[in-house]
Scaffold this active site. Structure first.
Site, PDB file in Angstrom:
ATOM      1  N   LYS A  26      58.682 -56.951 -21.728  1.00  0.00           N
ATOM      2  CA  LYS A  26      59.044 -58.151 -20.957  1.00  0.00           C
ATOM      3  C   LYS A  26      57.990 -58.384 -19.870  1.00  0.00           C
ATOM      4  CE  LYS A  26      63.216 -59.872 -18.546  1.00  0.00           C
ATOM      5  NZ  LYS A  26      64.629 -59.540 -18.244  1.00  0.00           N
ATOM      6  N   SER A  86      71.125 -59.399 -19.213  1.00  0.00           N
ATOM      7  CA  SER A  86      69.831 -59.880 -19.722  1.00  0.00           C
ATOM      8  C   SER A  86      69.222 -59.073 -20.850  1.00  0.00           C
ATOM      9  CB  SER A  86      68.823 -59.977 -18.575  1.00  0.00           C
ATOM     10  OG  SER A  86      69.051 -61.132 -17.806  1.00  0.00           O
ATOM     11  N   SER A 108      67.738 -62.885 -19.762  1.00  0.00           N
ATOM     12  CA  SER A 108      66.378 -63.249 -19.471  1.00  0.00           C
ATOM     13  C   SER A 108      65.332 -62.533 -20.323  1.00  0.00           C
ATOM     14  CB  SER A 108      66.095 -62.979 -17.995  1.00  0.00           C
ATOM     15  OG  SER A 108      66.201 -61.594 -17.708  1.00  0.00           O
TER      16      SER A 108
END
Lengths: 430, 430
Positions: free
Chosen positions: A76, A169, A145
């Site tokens: 990420k 997330s 996310s």
């Protein structure tokens, strides 16, 4: 025949060890997959094929046999990397190049894994999505996310990717993208070099294709000796079915899925009981909002003061605004609410191996403006308990569904063993 | 007459408000003081006079009246700054330039404070010292790891500086350098952009010249409305004299100092009783060693793997080695030991406003190879309780001594009010 890009990390390591696969071949297969699908999925914030394959070729020449030798992975784009940009999903940080790899990256690379690139994140791991689309239907969100990490694993671009979770997330996007997701017990995975969102809640997570891979990568990330998961018989499992106070927000097919899996577990001999969350569960929502708001508003100070025009309205009107409105006394009271709930939850988990609960309200919603509802993830972030989502078929429009398992805090190895027993049951025809 | 460089932050803000001082004049006075003494003290890792004075001149033109308007400050060189390098006290990070100010820096600057530069830190805030010397005697250590911040405040170079504490890295150097030091309750000060050492223990701290300044800067750092400290009469204080299980490691003059201050408090009408630490205090030392070792060894992974030749032997043989030797089970057990002790400590603090205990074993030791013994700081880091050190005269060789006050966790505003009452008593002839 299974293509190299479909293999789990565990299988890749075994094949490379056996000499039937090279680091370069598996990374090349993943790179090809990325290039074929990236136009529609848009999972990557940074991907440099040549640089990645050069790393893989170098790994083939290394005599050392790391725990993750040759395993391609993504991270990420809020995780620092020394040789790739780290932009936090924000125009403010375009081209930002940290001085060092975060320890989680350094650990995986040292174990032989090949970082293919950085995956799209919602802006600062909050809710304003990036361009990523659900690999099973580009009109739907991949969740967030950790959008890019979930989509990349779900699309067969990499077998392993790092996500993070402050509310939901990691678990929710993994479920939406048909992947295995894991939020470890709070505190287990070191977060140095990972952008803070709400430090009292932030957890580094993993998205993979199997529970065995979670245990493998967990060991590498934590720099601990690897122990394969115990083989646990389904009949030995003590499972609590947890509908939560938000059960009516779950789609009917989600409710039926939980009932179906509970039935399978029961028929396999597991002890299946209803699990009522300890008193105070409904209060977790506001407490989480106060804690994450108070902390996020302060984490974001530099950007709020100097780059406010480059922050989304969702960010400013969302968690930041929650934090501006929350007093110190409110914050401390919310922290106390969470801490006391953790004690009650731990007591309620006595004699239970895992909870069975929805990973999300349903399939990934249509549209990519929202990353979906995290109400079924929030309680397990609040309790610091480990959680796993396992793929469990598809919903009415053919998108993946997941079921979530929740374990006892700080007992992740045992929890993952139990989760693997459930995974095996799900792989069989119901 | 008090020179501008001798003023507290509170006085600076008042004088600027009154129009009797300018931001430029006070920063220029501090800069002059730095230039005069830096050759012997070596408190600064980065100081650029012209850049600092340009910021101060710009502040004079600003109409807004910030809480810290015109207050020059320094920051330990493990705190990220966008316009100055951040080298973590290590050759590995020479010239490292972070992309953003840490929130603590952004908050103080937004409140009108002028960052003069970065102060010397022990290597990665562990124990290998930098070049800084004690401003009261260059043959002695300033303490560490917040060496430069303590020496800079002690030498009159700045009224305020940020330190951090993982064991005793703010309180001890502040005491050795004749300054006021403050370790807030764990978790109160946001640590984003501050290099991790051991995340379960790390606390951002302050070094100033008065308790009132602590409250002022605390409010700015936490982005909370400022409330002046309550005036607390000494006779209203309920004080516990805490000798700790390590009392015999305190020099006789340190023991006498604590007795003297306890006597003053008693004569001023305070309720002074002996405070025995709850059972298990001796076990805190190994638990802290296991927790900080386990975490620090992982925080340092990138540097250990790629720059081992640039790490000191003290770092590798110290906390990193502790962490390599500590198992996951040992780590979890140590965390549990600390958490359970925190509960017992909080219970024991019922009805007590503050503890009186040594800030260090004695004066700053001779030599700059060691930063001194942190045994009198460790328990208060372990308990997450707020702690303050106040200057309290000098020792046999004329170096500063401090006394440490410890409060109830998460009740820092009340604790600082009580600490201010003690500060006033110490200012009077005994």
């Amino acid at each position: 025949m299974t293509e190299p890009y479909e293999l789990t990390a565990t299988e890749i390591v075994a094949d490379i060890e056996a000499g039937t696969l090279t680091c370069e071949a598996v990374s090349a297969a993943c790179a090809e997959r990325i290039e074929a699908l990236e136009g529609s999925v848009q999972a990557w914030a940074h991907f440099d094929r040549d640089a990645a394959l050069a790393l893989a070729r170098a790994a083939d020449k290394e005599p050392s046999k790391g725990l993750l030798r040759g395993v391609p992975f993504g991270a990420k784009d809020i995780v620092d990397t020394a040789d790739m940009p780290t932009a936090h999903g924000s125009p403010i940080y375009v081209g930002n190049r940290p001085a060092a790899d975060a320890p989680c990256i350094a650990a995986c690379r040292n174990a032989g894994a090949i970082l293919l690139g950085k995956t799209v994140t919602a802006e600062f791991a909050h809710v304003q999505p990036g361009p990523t689309r659900n690999p099973f239907n580009p009109d739907h969100t991949p969740g967030g996310s950790s959008s890019g990490s979930a989509a990349a694993v779900g699309a067969g671009m990499v077998p392993v990717a790092f996500g993070t979770q402050t509310t939901g997330s990691t678990i929710r996007p993994a479920a939406f993208c048909g992947a295995v997701g894991y939020k470890p017990s709070y505190g287990d995975f070191n977060l140095t070099g990972v952008r803070d969102n709400s430090p009292s809640l932030d957890t580094l997570g993993l998205i993979t294709r199997s529970v065995a891979d979670l245990a493998l990568v967990r060991s590498a990330v934590m720099v601990l000796p690897y122990e394969a998961l115990d083989e646990v018989a389904a009949r030995a499992l003590r499972v609590g079915v947890c509908r939560t106070p938000w059960w009516d927000q779950a789609e009917q097919y989600t409710q039926e899925l939980i009932a179906d899996v509970a039935g399978r577990l029961s028929r396999a001999g597991a002890t299946v009981t209803d699990f009522d969350m300890p008193e105070g569960a409904a209060g977790l929502v506001q407490a989480m909002r106060d804690v994450s708001g108070f902390e996020f508003a302060r984490v974001m100070l530099h950007e709020r003061l100097h780059h406010a025009d480059q922050l989304s309205q969702k960010l400013l009107n969302g968690r930041v605004n929650d934090g501006v409105l929350c007093s110190y006394e409110g914050y401390r009271a919310a922290l106390a609410t969470l801490e006391s709930y953790r004690g009650r939850f731990a007591a309620a988990m006595e004699g239970i191996d895992l909870l069975l609960t929805p990973s999300a309200t349903g399939e990934a919603p249509e549209g990519i403006d929202s990353t979906g509802n995290s109400v079924f993830n929030l309680p397990w972030t609040a309790t610091y308990a480990p959680a796993v989502t396992l793929p469990a078929g598809t919903g009415p429009t053919g998108l993946p569904l997941g079921v979530q398992l929740v374990g006892c805090r700080n007992d992740d190895q045992r929890f993952l063993s139990a989760a693997q027993a459930v995974e095996r049951l799900l792989d069989k025809p119901g």
